[in-house]
Design an enzyme around this catalytic site. Structure first.
Site, PDB file in Angstrom:
ATOM      1  N   ASP A  50       0.826  -1.217   0.000  1.00 61.04           N
ATOM      2  CA  ASP A  50       0.000   0.000   0.000  1.00 61.04           C
ATOM      3  C   ASP A  50       0.857   1.263   0.000  1.00 61.04           C
ATOM      4  O   ASP A  50       0.661   2.172   0.820  1.00 61.04           O
ATOM      5  CB  ASP A  50      -0.926   0.014   1.222  1.00 61.04           C
ATOM      6  CG  ASP A  50      -1.714  -1.262   1.393  1.00 61.04           C
ATOM      7  OD1 ASP A  50      -2.165  -1.810   0.380  1.00 61.04           O
ATOM      8  OD2 ASP A  50      -1.890  -1.710   2.543  1.00 61.04           O
ATOM      9  N   GLU A 251     -11.591   0.065  -3.682  1.00 63.71           N
ATOM     10  CA  GLU A 251     -10.769   0.570  -2.584  1.00 63.71           C
ATOM     11  C   GLU A 251      -9.697   1.497  -3.158  1.00 63.71           C
ATOM     12  O   GLU A 251      -9.734   1.855  -4.324  1.00 63.71           O
ATOM     13  CB  GLU A 251     -10.105  -0.596  -1.837  1.00 63.71           C
ATOM     14  CG  GLU A 251      -9.210  -1.462  -2.710  1.00 63.71           C
ATOM     15  CD  GLU A 251      -8.602  -2.643  -1.974  1.00 63.71           C
ATOM     16  OE1 GLU A 251      -8.966  -2.875  -0.811  1.00 63.71           O
ATOM     17  OE2 GLU A 251      -7.753  -3.335  -2.567  1.00 63.71           O
ATOM     18  N   GLN A 410      19.302   2.895  11.464  1.00 69.12           N
ATOM     19  CA  GLN A 410      19.364   1.486  11.099  1.00 69.12           C
ATOM     20  C   GLN A 410      20.806   1.109  10.758  1.00 69.12           C
ATOM     21  O   GLN A 410      21.654   1.973  10.518  1.00 69.12           O
ATOM     22  CB  GLN A 410      18.483   1.219   9.873  1.00 69.12           C
ATOM     23  CG  GLN A 410      17.032   1.611  10.039  1.00 69.12           C
ATOM     24  CD  GLN A 410      16.252   0.592  10.823  1.00 69.12           C
ATOM     25  OE1 GLN A 410      16.107  -0.564  10.419  1.00 69.12           O
ATOM     26  NE2 GLN A 410      15.730   1.015  11.972  1.00 69.12           N
TER      27      GLN A 410
END
EC number: 3.2.1.55
Length: 513
Positions: A50, A251, A410
């Site tokens: 998404d 959607e 990270q």
């Protein structure tokens, strides 16, 4: 949890390779789905669904639902149930090819989600994020919208695109009881848009009424998409939501503005009888002279990812402009398909160019693995985070204790003999580099071979990584290099004889001659 799941995944890969009589790794580890020279998928060391884009200060940031592998009791991969969608993954790039992994935002916090670190304590999930920046009281403020499954929309705020994030209202921003939201089957998939005058709008909704047996009329005109005006603070709504009568709505709301026209785009549903201009599972679009509509259907521009990559599944997209070029970011089941032969519902982000025609229509997007070209060279004489790379040979990233960005630094980890990372188009200039340094932490030690253009390309330097006394005990090491001039892909190939993670790798930098 992602680290644990990913380690389990590589164990599975190793077991399968042993059964086939082949090594899982050659002299150097192979890529999974993003092969050298290609730009899609954007990453393959973890998943991301998404996707939505934010452009800010010369970078594009991609925010994604936290698809992560789910396992059966025997260690095999389940089909995706979306149970792990309670975080938002973030990556960013200045050149569209080298992507920096910013880790995960622990959004959902209900019932101890995210180990009790979840920000929105009322939310059990964080699906399909959307993102906006707006200047408030003279300062840029960032707003991250997300769906609590299909039951409402929440919002987090921050002073930078990567956080730290807070929940400003402590409850959903939009629920089924919000004026105008009645009749929405799935109140999810938010899309936020800030107009030129600073006014914000929120688009959301989806689903088809009729429960398990919709009529043709319900398939054709679900009337489940909504738009509502946001307050000046972007964390409140104004008035009542308006219905967007998007034909065959399923959607995935999206909104962008081009040449003064507002484009509402969405995923077309899969049921009923479809006319040729509204094909199932593709991205359709409508236009209007107002962000609140009414919108008129114009056509479709992105086929279902299964048409390009196999795997099928849902279609989710966002249109954005970066450095005067238009793009669409979308997801496809490419990484999971490469690993398992079937996507199983696990998705990864992709980007391709998008073109508006002179009449305002949108050309069909040719989705592919090639993706987009690198739009600027990387400066190797700046500090570059190791978690910034274009391609990799089976490494992972994780949260680091090493000093780094404002939040959630990270580093590269799970480094085995023959693994590697690579960046695209680093420009060493005519004079070239004289030295290379890296910030590393290790209990075992190993080496970093610096090579040009391929994992077995020209060797320009080797950095010996000693044991630093621990996996989070950081030390900057430097070595001489020779022959690094001009523009090249740069491969950092990791070697060593120890068992387990050889070392952790935080950042690197070359020094110019």
């Amino acid at each position: 949890m992602r680290k644990k799941c990913s380690v389990c995944l590589w164990i599975l890969v190793l077991l399968l390779s042993c059964l086939s009589g082949k090594s899982a790794y050659a002299a150097t580890s192979t890529t999974i789905a993003k092969h050298i020279g290609n730009s899609n998928p954007l990453i393959d060391h973890h998943l991301g669904a998404d996707p939505v884009a934010l452009t800010y200060n010369g970078r594009v940031y991609i925010y994604m639902s936290s698809d992560d592998y789910e396992y059966n009791s025997n260690g095999t991969i389940k089909d995706n149930s979306f149970a792990n969608l309670n975080r938002v993954f973030v990556i960013s790039s200045a050149d569209m090819v080298n992507w920096t992994d910013h880790g995960a935002i622990p959004v959902a916090g209900a019932n101890g989600a995210n180990g009790g670190r979840g920000i929105a304590k009322w939310a059990g999930a964080s699906w399909a994020p959307s993102i906006a920046v707006k200047k408030i009281n003279g300062k840029d403020k960032f707003f991250l919208y997300f769906a609590n499954s299909g039951g409402g929309i929440g919002v987090l705020t921050a002073d930078s695109p990567i956080g730290p994030w807070t929940d400003p209202i402590g409850k959903p921003l939009v629920t089924p009881s919000t004026p105008g939201m009645s009749g929405v089957v799935w109140l999810f998939d938010p899309a936020v848009f800030v107009d030129d005058d600073g006014t914000g709008y929120l688009y959301a909704g989806g689903g088809v009424p009729g429960v398990s047996n919709p009529t043709q009329g319900q398939w054709a005109n679900p009337k489940t998409a909504r738009v509502i005006k946001l307050g000046p603070d972007m964390t409140s709504v104004v008035g009542s939501a308006s219905t967007i009568d998007a034909p065959f709505m399923f959607e995935d709301s999206g909104l962008h503005k081009y040449n003064g026209t507002y484009y509402y785009s969405y995923c077309i549903n899969f049921g009923g009888t479809h006319p040729a201009d509204k094909p199932p599972g593709e991205i359709g679009y409508m236009t209007s002279s107002s962000p609140m509509g009414p919108f008129t259907y114009r056509g479709h521009f992105l086929k279902n990812p299964g048409a390009f990559f196999g795997g099928g599944g849902n279609n989710h997209h966002a249109v954005f402009n970066f450095k005067n070029e238009w793009y669409v970011v979308y997801h496809a089941q490419t990484v999971s398909s490469a690993l398992f032969g079937a996507g199983k519902g696990y998705r990864s982000p992709h980007i391709n160019k998008l073109v508006h025609n002179a009449d305002g229509s949108i050309q069909e997007v040719a989705a592919n693995y090639a993706g987009v070209t690198q739009i600027s060279n990387l400066n190797p004489y700046n500090r570059v985070e190791a978690e910034t790379f274009a391609w990799n040979g089976r490494i992972l990233t994780e949260k680091s204790t090493a000093p780094g960005g404002p939040v959630n630094n990270q580093h590269v980890t799970s480094i085995q003999n023959g693994d590697w990372i690579a960046v695209g188009n680093a420009d060493f200039g005519a004079g070239g580099a004289r030295s290379f340094k890296a910030n590393v932490a290790s209990t075992l030690g190993g080496k970093i071979e610096v090579r040009l253009d391929s994992a077995d390309g020209k060797l320009v330097g080797t950095l010996n990584v000693p044991s630093t006394g621990g996996a989070q005990t950081w030390r900057e090491i430097e070595t001489a290099v020779s022959g690094a001039t001009g523009v090249h892909k740069v491969f950092f190939v990791f070697t060593g004889t120890g068992t387990g993670n050889l070392f952790n790798f935080d950042y690197w930098q070359f020094t110019q001659r």
